[in-house]
Scaffold this motif. Structure first.
Motif, short mmCIF file in Angstrom:
data_model
loop_
_atom_site.label_atom_id
_atom_site.label_comp_id
_atom_site.label_asym_id
_atom_site.label_seq_id
_atom_site.Cartn_x
_atom_site.Cartn_y
_atom_site.Cartn_z
N ILE A 132 -29.03 -34.73 8.36
CA ILE A 132 -28.68 -34.80 6.94
C ILE A 132 -27.63 -33.73 6.65
CG2 ILE A 132 -30.44 -33.16 6.16
CD1 ILE A 132 -30.97 -35.08 3.80
N GLN A 133 -26.76 -33.97 5.68
CA GLN A 133 -25.71 -33.01 5.37
C GLN A 133 -26.22 -31.86 4.49
OE1 GLN A 133 -22.34 -35.11 3.70
NE2 GLN A 133 -21.49 -35.53 5.73
N ASP A 134 -27.20 -32.12 3.67
CA ASP A 134 -27.72 -31.10 2.74
C ASP A 134 -28.65 -30.15 3.50
OD1 ASP A 134 -28.83 -29.57 0.75
OD2 ASP A 134 -29.23 -31.26 -0.60
N LYS A 135 -28.21 -28.91 3.71
CA LYS A 135 -29.01 -27.97 4.50
C LYS A 135 -30.33 -27.59 3.84
CE LYS A 135 -26.66 -23.75 2.91
NZ LYS A 135 -25.83 -22.59 3.34
N SER A 136 -30.45 -27.82 2.52
CA SER A 136 -31.70 -27.48 1.85
C SER A 136 -32.85 -28.37 2.33
CB SER A 136 -31.55 -27.60 0.33
OG SER A 136 -31.27 -28.92 -0.05
N TYR A 137 -32.52 -29.50 2.95
CA TYR A 137 -33.55 -30.39 3.49
C TYR A 137 -33.74 -30.20 4.99
CZ TYR A 137 -33.46 -32.89 -0.95
OH TYR A 137 -33.54 -33.22 -2.28
N ALA A 138 -33.00 -29.29 5.59
CA ALA A 138 -33.06 -29.11 7.04
C ALA A 138 -34.44 -28.64 7.49
CB ALA A 138 -32.00 -28.10 7.48
N PHE A 139 -34.78 -28.99 8.70
CA PHE A 139 -36.01 -28.50 9.32
C PHE A 139 -35.81 -27.03 9.66
CE2 PHE A 139 -38.04 -27.78 13.58
CZ PHE A 139 -39.33 -27.61 13.11
N THR A 140 -36.67 -26.17 9.13
CA THR A 140 -36.58 -24.74 9.43
C THR A 140 -37.90 -24.27 10.02
OG1 THR A 140 -37.30 -24.12 7.20
CG2 THR A 140 -34.93 -24.33 7.57
N ALA A 141 -37.81 -23.30 10.92
CA ALA A 141 -39.00 -22.77 11.59
C ALA A 141 -38.61 -21.48 12.29
CB ALA A 141 -39.53 -23.79 12.60
N PRO A 142 -39.60 -20.68 12.73
CA PRO A 142 -39.28 -19.51 13.55
C PRO A 142 -38.53 -19.93 14.80
CG PRO A 142 -41.54 -19.40 12.79
CD PRO A 142 -41.04 -20.76 12.43
N ARG A 143 -37.78 -19.02 15.38
CA ARG A 143 -36.90 -19.36 16.50
C ARG A 143 -37.64 -20.02 17.66
NH1 ARG A 143 -31.31 -17.59 17.67
NH2 ARG A 143 -30.88 -18.49 19.69
N GLU A 144 -38.83 -19.52 17.96
CA GLU A 144 -39.59 -20.07 19.08
C GLU A 144 -39.85 -21.56 18.89
OE1 GLU A 144 -43.88 -19.35 21.36
OE2 GLU A 144 -43.28 -18.08 19.69
N GLU A 145 -40.18 -21.95 17.66
CA GLU A 145 -40.44 -23.35 17.38
C GLU A 145 -39.14 -24.15 17.35
OE1 GLU A 145 -42.38 -26.88 16.54
OE2 GLU A 145 -43.21 -24.97 17.23
N ILE A 146 -38.10 -23.58 16.78
CA ILE A 146 -36.81 -24.28 16.72
C ILE A 146 -36.29 -24.60 18.11
CG2 ILE A 146 -34.34 -23.85 16.26
CD1 ILE A 146 -35.70 -24.88 13.82
N HIS A 154 -36.98 -27.87 19.84
CA HIS A 154 -36.31 -29.10 19.39
C HIS A 154 -34.81 -29.09 19.72
CE1 HIS A 154 -39.86 -30.29 17.04
NE2 HIS A 154 -39.98 -29.01 16.78
N LYS A 155 -34.33 -28.01 20.31
CA LYS A 155 -32.90 -27.91 20.59
C LYS A 155 -32.53 -28.72 21.83
CE LYS A 155 -29.13 -24.63 21.34
NZ LYS A 155 -28.49 -25.55 22.29
N THR A 156 -31.40 -29.42 21.74
CA THR A 156 -30.80 -30.09 22.90
C THR A 156 -29.35 -29.60 22.98
OG1 THR A 156 -29.95 -31.98 21.65
CG2 THR A 156 -32.24 -32.12 22.44
N VAL A 157 -28.60 -30.13 23.93
CA VAL A 157 -27.20 -29.69 24.09
C VAL A 157 -26.36 -30.08 22.88
CG1 VAL A 157 -27.25 -29.72 26.60
CG2 VAL A 157 -26.70 -31.83 25.36
N SER A 158 -26.86 -31.00 22.04
CA SER A 158 -26.07 -31.46 20.89
C SER A 158 -26.20 -30.53 19.68
CB SER A 158 -26.53 -32.87 20.48
OG SER A 158 -26.36 -33.78 21.54
N TRP A 159 -27.22 -29.70 19.69
CA TRP A 159 -27.51 -28.90 18.50
C TRP A 159 -27.28 -27.43 18.74
CZ3 TRP A 159 -28.52 -31.35 14.01
CH2 TRP A 159 -28.95 -32.68 14.07
N GLU A 160 -26.87 -26.73 17.66
CA GLU A 160 -26.71 -25.28 17.67
C GLU A 160 -27.75 -24.66 16.72
OE1 GLU A 160 -24.76 -23.68 19.68
OE2 GLU A 160 -23.66 -25.41 20.45
N ILE A 161 -28.14 -23.43 17.00
CA ILE A 161 -29.12 -22.74 16.17
C ILE A 161 -28.41 -21.76 15.23
CG2 ILE A 161 -31.07 -21.14 16.17
CD1 ILE A 161 -31.87 -22.23 18.89
N GLU A 162 -28.84 -21.73 13.97
CA GLU A 162 -28.34 -20.74 13.04
C GLU A 162 -29.47 -20.26 12.15
OE1 GLU A 162 -25.34 -22.57 10.61
OE2 GLU A 162 -26.81 -23.36 9.18
N LYS A 163 -29.29 -19.08 11.58
CA LYS A 163 -30.30 -18.51 10.67
C LYS A 163 -30.33 -19.32 9.38
CE LYS A 163 -30.05 -13.71 12.25
NZ LYS A 163 -29.75 -12.30 11.85
N ALA A 164 -31.53 -19.55 8.89
CA ALA A 164 -31.69 -20.19 7.59
C ALA A 164 -31.61 -19.13 6.51
CB ALA A 164 -33.02 -20.92 7.50
#
Length: 213
Positions: free
Chosen positions: A185-199, A202-212
Protein backbone atom coordinates in the motif's frame (compact mmCIF):
# COMPACT_ATOMS: atom_id res chain seq x y z
CA UNK A 1 1.56 14.69 58.65
CA UNK A 2 1.37 12.08 61.39
CA UNK A 3 4.50 10.13 62.18
CA UNK A 4 5.32 6.83 60.49
CA UNK A 5 7.36 4.13 62.22
CA UNK A 6 8.57 1.22 60.09
CA UNK A 7 9.71 -2.06 61.60
CA UNK A 8 12.55 -3.76 59.67
CA UNK A 9 14.41 -7.00 60.23
CA UNK A 10 17.41 -6.76 57.88
CA UNK A 11 19.94 -4.13 56.88
CA UNK A 12 18.69 -4.27 53.28
CA UNK A 13 15.19 -3.43 54.48
CA UNK A 14 16.61 -0.59 56.58
CA UNK A 15 18.32 0.85 53.49
CA UNK A 16 15.24 0.37 51.32
CA UNK A 17 13.05 2.38 53.68
CA UNK A 18 15.65 5.14 53.76
CA UNK A 19 15.91 5.08 49.96
CA UNK A 20 12.18 5.73 49.74
CA UNK A 21 12.33 8.63 52.16
CA UNK A 22 15.51 10.10 50.67
CA UNK A 23 13.89 10.02 47.21
CA UNK A 24 10.93 11.93 48.65
CA UNK A 25 13.24 14.64 49.95
CA UNK A 26 13.33 13.70 53.64
CA UNK A 27 16.53 13.79 55.69
CA UNK A 28 17.81 12.59 59.04
CA UNK A 29 17.15 14.88 61.98
CA UNK A 30 20.89 15.14 62.71
CA UNK A 31 22.68 12.54 60.58
CA UNK A 32 23.65 11.69 57.00
CA UNK A 33 23.72 8.51 54.93
CA UNK A 34 22.31 5.11 55.81
CA UNK A 35 23.72 5.02 59.33
CA UNK A 36 24.20 1.25 59.31
CA UNK A 37 25.72 1.60 62.78
CA UNK A 38 22.26 2.38 64.19
CA UNK A 39 20.99 -0.92 62.78
CA UNK A 40 24.05 -2.87 63.91
CA UNK A 41 23.60 -1.44 67.42
CA UNK A 42 20.14 -2.99 67.57
CA UNK A 43 17.67 -0.50 66.18
CA UNK A 44 14.89 -2.04 64.07
CA UNK A 45 12.52 0.93 63.96
CA UNK A 46 12.84 3.85 61.56
CA UNK A 47 10.68 6.90 62.12
CA UNK A 48 9.48 9.77 59.96
CA UNK A 49 8.06 12.32 62.37
CA UNK A 50 5.47 15.08 62.05
CA UNK A 51 8.10 17.66 61.03
CA UNK A 52 9.32 15.47 58.15
CA UNK A 53 12.59 14.41 59.73
CA UNK A 54 13.97 10.87 59.89
CA UNK A 55 15.00 9.38 63.22
CA UNK A 56 15.19 5.94 64.79
CA UNK A 57 14.40 4.16 68.00
CA UNK A 58 17.60 2.80 69.48
CA UNK A 59 15.71 0.71 72.04
CA UNK A 60 12.80 -0.17 69.73
CA UNK A 61 10.36 1.56 72.07
CA UNK A 62 7.39 1.64 69.71
CA UNK A 63 4.78 -1.05 70.19
CA UNK A 64 3.69 -3.39 67.43
CA UNK A 65 0.45 -1.44 67.08
CA UNK A 66 2.39 1.79 66.48
CA UNK A 67 4.60 0.30 63.74
CA UNK A 68 4.04 -0.65 60.14
CA UNK A 69 5.82 -3.77 58.94
CA UNK A 70 8.36 -3.39 56.14
CA UNK A 71 6.34 -5.38 53.57
CA UNK A 72 3.21 -3.35 54.25
CA UNK A 73 5.17 -0.11 54.03
CA UNK A 74 6.69 -1.01 50.65
CA UNK A 75 3.30 -2.15 49.35
CA UNK A 76 1.89 1.20 50.41
CA UNK A 77 4.67 3.01 48.58
CA UNK A 78 4.07 1.08 45.37
CA UNK A 79 0.46 2.24 45.37
CA UNK A 80 1.13 5.86 46.25
CA UNK A 81 4.26 6.22 44.13
CA UNK A 82 3.01 4.46 41.02
CA UNK A 83 4.85 5.84 38.04
CA UNK A 84 3.19 7.71 35.21
CA UNK A 85 5.19 6.63 32.18
CA UNK A 86 5.48 8.82 29.10
CA UNK A 87 7.09 7.48 25.94
CA UNK A 88 9.34 9.73 23.86
CA UNK A 89 12.05 9.34 21.24
CA UNK A 90 15.68 8.95 22.27
CA UNK A 91 16.40 12.48 21.01
CA UNK A 92 13.56 13.87 23.09
CA UNK A 93 14.71 11.96 26.16
CA UNK A 94 18.23 13.35 25.71
CA UNK A 95 16.77 16.86 25.57
CA UNK A 96 14.66 16.29 28.69
CA UNK A 97 17.64 14.97 30.67
CA UNK A 98 19.83 17.80 29.42
CA UNK A 99 17.24 20.30 30.56
CA UNK A 100 16.86 18.56 33.93
CA UNK A 101 20.58 19.05 34.57
CA UNK A 102 20.22 22.82 34.25
CA UNK A 103 20.60 24.79 37.49
CA UNK A 104 17.04 26.16 37.13
CA UNK A 105 15.31 23.80 34.67
CA UNK A 106 11.83 25.34 34.87
CA UNK A 107 13.18 28.81 34.31
CA UNK A 108 15.34 27.55 31.46
CA UNK A 109 12.32 25.87 29.91
CA UNK A 110 10.20 29.00 30.23
CA UNK A 111 12.88 31.34 28.91
CA UNK A 112 14.62 28.94 26.52
CA UNK A 113 17.90 30.33 27.83
CA UNK A 114 20.04 27.20 27.81
CA UNK A 115 22.35 26.19 24.98
CA UNK A 116 21.40 22.92 23.33
CA UNK A 117 20.38 23.53 19.74
CA UNK A 118 18.38 26.05 17.77
CA UNK A 119 15.30 23.92 17.11
CA UNK A 120 14.58 23.14 20.77
CA UNK A 121 11.23 24.94 20.72
CA UNK A 122 10.01 22.83 17.80
CA UNK A 123 11.09 19.58 19.47
CA UNK A 124 9.42 20.59 22.72
CA UNK A 125 6.17 21.73 21.15
CA UNK A 126 3.56 19.71 23.11
CA UNK A 127 2.07 18.60 19.78
CA UNK A 128 5.28 16.97 18.58
CA UNK A 129 7.22 16.11 21.74
CA UNK A 130 5.14 13.21 22.94
CA UNK A 131 3.61 10.15 21.33
CA UNK A 132 -0.10 9.39 21.52
CA UNK A 133 0.15 6.27 23.69
CA UNK A 134 -0.60 7.87 27.04
CA UNK A 135 -3.40 9.76 28.75
CA UNK A 136 -2.74 13.11 30.36
CA UNK A 137 -1.37 16.58 29.77
CA UNK A 138 2.19 16.15 28.53
CA UNK A 139 3.10 19.77 29.21
CA UNK A 140 2.07 19.48 32.85
CA UNK A 141 3.89 16.14 33.12
CA UNK A 142 7.14 17.63 31.82
CA UNK A 143 6.86 20.60 34.16
CA UNK A 144 6.21 18.37 37.18
CA UNK A 145 9.09 16.07 36.21
CA UNK A 146 11.53 18.98 35.97
CA UNK A 147 10.29 20.23 39.33
CA UNK A 148 11.34 16.92 40.89
CA UNK A 149 8.15 14.87 40.84
CA UNK A 150 9.39 11.27 41.22
CA UNK A 151 6.03 9.76 40.22
CA UNK A 152 6.68 10.63 36.56
CA UNK A 153 9.17 8.93 34.27
CA UNK A 154 10.09 9.20 30.62
CA UNK A 155 11.14 6.17 28.58
CA UNK A 156 12.13 5.55 25.01
CA UNK A 157 9.48 3.54 23.25
CA UNK A 158 10.72 0.42 21.51
CA UNK A 159 11.73 1.29 17.96
CA UNK A 160 9.40 -0.13 15.32
CA UNK A 161 10.24 -0.79 11.67
CA UNK A 162 8.40 -1.29 8.40
CA UNK A 163 9.18 -2.74 4.98
CA UNK A 164 9.18 -0.75 1.76
CA UNK A 165 10.06 -1.15 -1.91
CA UNK A 166 9.75 0.70 -5.21
CA UNK A 167 6.97 -0.70 -7.42
CA UNK A 168 6.77 -0.94 -11.20
CA UNK A 169 5.51 2.63 -11.44
CA UNK A 170 8.50 3.92 -9.48
CA UNK A 171 6.33 4.62 -6.43
CA UNK A 172 7.35 3.83 -2.86
CA UNK A 173 5.02 1.27 -1.31
CA UNK A 174 4.86 -0.43 2.08
CA UNK A 175 4.07 -3.95 3.17
CA UNK A 176 0.78 -4.47 4.91
CA UNK A 177 -1.49 -7.43 5.58
CA UNK A 178 -4.88 -7.65 3.91
CA UNK A 179 -7.03 -10.33 5.55
CA UNK A 180 -3.84 -11.99 6.75
CA UNK A 181 -2.15 -11.98 3.33
CA UNK A 182 0.98 -9.85 2.70
CA UNK A 183 0.29 -7.06 0.21
CA UNK A 184 1.42 -3.48 -0.38
CA UNK A 185 0.00 0.00 0.00
CA UNK A 186 1.24 3.54 -0.65
CA UNK A 187 -0.03 5.04 2.62
CA UNK A 188 2.66 4.30 5.21
CA UNK A 189 0.20 4.86 8.06
CA UNK A 190 -1.30 1.47 7.17
CA UNK A 191 2.06 -0.28 6.88
CA UNK A 192 2.84 -3.36 8.93
CA UNK A 193 5.12 -2.26 11.77
CA UNK A 194 6.90 -4.39 14.35
CA UNK A 195 10.20 -4.65 16.25
CA UNK A 196 13.16 -5.36 13.98
CA UNK A 197 13.39 -9.03 14.93
CA UNK A 198 9.82 -9.60 13.77
CA UNK A 199 10.16 -7.43 10.66
CA UNK A 200 13.20 -9.40 9.48
CA UNK A 201 11.07 -12.56 9.41
CA UNK A 202 9.02 -10.99 6.59
CA UNK A 203 11.88 -9.44 4.63
CA UNK A 204 12.80 -10.77 1.19
CA UNK A 205 15.22 -9.41 -1.44
CA UNK A 206 12.39 -7.19 -2.72
CA UNK A 207 11.90 -5.26 0.51
CA UNK A 208 14.00 -2.76 2.46
CA UNK A 209 13.72 -2.04 6.19
CA UNK A 210 13.23 1.46 7.59
CA UNK A 211 12.36 2.93 10.98
CA UNK A 212 8.70 3.68 11.56
CA UNK A 213 7.87 7.16 12.85
Amino acid sequence: MTETVVHVTTLDQWKSVLDVWFAQGYEWFSSKGYREDYFRNGSRQLRLNHINKISYSGSNLYSEDDCIEYADFMSQQEKTMAKETYYVTQEQLDLIEYLKDEAYPLLALAMNTFAYDSDFEEKFDPNVLFTDEFVGDSTVALTKYLAGDTSIEFKVKEQLYRLWRIDDENEKVYMWFELGTPSYIQDKSYAFTAPREEIEKHKTVSWEIEKAD
